[in-house]
Design an enzyme around this catalytic site. Sequence first.
Site, PDB file in Angstrom:
ATOM      1  N   GLY A  73      18.436  -7.330 -19.544  1.00  0.00           N
ATOM      2  CA  GLY A  73      19.534  -6.475 -19.072  1.00  0.00           C
ATOM      3  C   GLY A  73      20.929  -6.988 -19.665  1.00  0.00           C
ATOM      4  O   GLY A  73      21.869  -6.414 -19.687  1.00  0.00           O
ATOM      5  N   SER A  74      21.131  -8.298 -19.645  1.00  0.00           N
ATOM      6  CA  SER A  74      22.320  -8.807 -19.785  1.00  0.00           C
ATOM      7  C   SER A  74      22.730  -8.571 -21.272  1.00  0.00           C
ATOM      8  O   SER A  74      24.078  -7.915 -21.352  1.00  0.00           O
ATOM      9  CB  SER A  74      22.352 -10.396 -19.991  1.00  0.00           C
ATOM     10  OG  SER A  74      22.011 -10.861 -18.458  1.00  0.00           O
ATOM     11  N   SER A 202      15.911  -3.839 -17.452  1.00  0.00           N
ATOM     12  CA  SER A 202      15.453  -5.138 -17.935  1.00  0.00           C
ATOM     13  C   SER A 202      13.682  -5.159 -17.260  1.00  0.00           C
ATOM     14  O   SER A 202      13.437  -4.633 -16.086  1.00  0.00           O
ATOM     15  CB  SER A 202      15.929  -6.306 -17.204  1.00  0.00           C
ATOM     16  OG  SER A 202      15.465  -7.474 -17.400  1.00  0.00           O
ATOM     17  N   HIS A 204      11.482  -7.369 -16.526  1.00  0.00           N
ATOM     18  CA  HIS A 204      11.044  -8.285 -15.377  1.00  0.00           C
ATOM     19  C   HIS A 204      11.566  -7.986 -14.019  1.00  0.00           C
ATOM     20  O   HIS A 204      11.190  -8.468 -13.101  1.00  0.00           O
ATOM     21  CB  HIS A 204      11.648  -9.927 -15.666  1.00  0.00           C
ATOM     22  CG  HIS A 204      12.899 -10.315 -15.459  1.00  0.00           C
ATOM     23  ND1 HIS A 204      13.408 -10.812 -14.366  1.00  0.00           N
ATOM     24  CD2 HIS A 204      14.083 -10.012 -16.260  1.00  0.00           C
ATOM     25  CE1 HIS A 204      14.611 -10.893 -14.459  1.00  0.00           C
ATOM     26  NE2 HIS A 204      15.040 -10.444 -15.505  1.00  0.00           N
ATOM     27  N   THR A 240      13.565 -10.776 -35.302  1.00  0.00           N
ATOM     28  CA  THR A 240      12.277 -10.109 -35.226  1.00  0.00           C
ATOM     29  C   THR A 240      12.003  -9.699 -33.717  1.00  0.00           C
ATOM     30  O   THR A 240      12.239 -10.484 -32.742  1.00  0.00           O
ATOM     31  CB  THR A 240      11.311 -11.447 -35.668  1.00  0.00           C
ATOM     32  OG1 THR A 240      11.554 -11.637 -37.172  1.00  0.00           O
ATOM     33  CG2 THR A 240      10.069 -10.546 -35.583  1.00  0.00           C
ATOM     34  N   CYS A 327      22.449 -15.688  -9.421  1.00  0.00           N
ATOM     35  CA  CYS A 327      23.418 -16.293 -10.255  1.00  0.00           C
ATOM     36  C   CYS A 327      24.628 -17.152  -9.474  1.00  0.00           C
ATOM     37  O   CYS A 327      25.255 -17.909  -9.975  1.00  0.00           O
ATOM     38  CB  CYS A 327      24.037 -15.146 -11.234  1.00  0.00           C
ATOM     39  SG  CYS A 327      22.901 -13.940 -11.672  1.00  0.00           S
TER      40      CYS A 327
END
Length: 399
Positions: A73-74, A202, A204, A240, A327
């Site tokens: 996501g970041s 994202s 996760h 990759t 965070c």
Amino acid sequence: MANRTIYLDNAATTKTSRRAIEAMLPYFDGVYGNPSSLHSAGQAAAEALQNARERVAACLGCTAREITFTSGGSEADNQAIISAAKRGERQGKKRIISTKIEHHAVLHTLKKLESEGFSVTLLDVDGNGLLDPQQVEDAISADTCLVTVMFANNEIGTVEPIAEIGAICRRKGVLFHTDAVQAVGHLPIDVSAQNIDLLSLSAHKFHGPKGVGVLYARKGVPLTNVIEGGAQERGKRAGTENLPAIMGMASALEDACASLEGSAKKLAALRDRLIAGLSEIPRSVLNGGRERRLPGNVNFCFEGIEGESLLLLLDDKGIAASSGSACTSGSLDPSHVLLAIGRPHEIAHGSLRLTLSEETTEEEIEYTIEAVKEVVAYLRSISPVWRDLQSGKRDYIIK
Ligand SMILES: *Cc1c(COP(=O)(O)O)cnc(C)c1O
């Protein structure tokens, strides 16, 4: 029950589902070629990659060519915002509009652009964390190149009026990005019906693996590279491809979207029971509104309580919870989201976030309500601040 963890921190990350893990396994030592290689081992990997791209696109209502795989996501937030800013710069438009409650992946990218000469307007939200689309309409000027507003807030769960904001941006000819990391897999997403030009997700956060995500960019929206190198992802994201993770993400996303309605209903019922139970604690307040709220999000402040001690004592009782966002916990700064909805510094330190998953049970919710009640009562019994509040030496903030 205390010898098993009650995991109520699903906004920070989720358990990877068994099905996602199984979808990944063949791509570690079976189909392990590099999708850029010309030999058949490489081509088998390239086919799997294309298959995943089509399945992810189908879940979002877009085409496979509009999907770029990222490390999460970041990275998707960074690339979306930087791309729109660079396009704006080429057109002489250097103003960006966002909100005060965005994730740091958005806020810190905007800060950086500000230092490069962009003007950033961060809109206020109301006491529930909600943005009024009219604020966006009023803020857009001739030099605006981007509006970026999160789909749903990771701390207090507020779901923003994305389709309406998107419609305004479309009408005004301004690009619209949404950080949908908390929404994808939990709320219905349709990028064309919701007028979204750029979207970040994202894996996760919906039971996929960590370290993989997607940037959706509507056809015709030019992307700027954040990672330079090879020609992967149509030249827009070098490196990759993490094929096992991408396969796991596609599987988790399909599962989440297929069970979305039933799961949202079940979670919302557990969420509302948890909110009702915790509301019985004197001098407590729910952060974020009851309406327009993520089905699995609960966030409270308790007067006279420090968030960190609450978390540690809950951990002793087998409950994994969070204070503010992952965070910011560990730093002494109060949550910028709680400050933005008008909570004073003194209580913005003391928040408790509990975020549920499909695996959360009624029994766990009842246990959690009792555990939080006990821990809050205990911490207050040894708190000098609480004593001052009770004796009238200090005024209560929470009525
Ligand atoms: C988790 C989260 C992110 C960051 O995603 P990562 O994949 O961990 O980089 C960004 N925005 C929101 C709203 C989030 O909840």
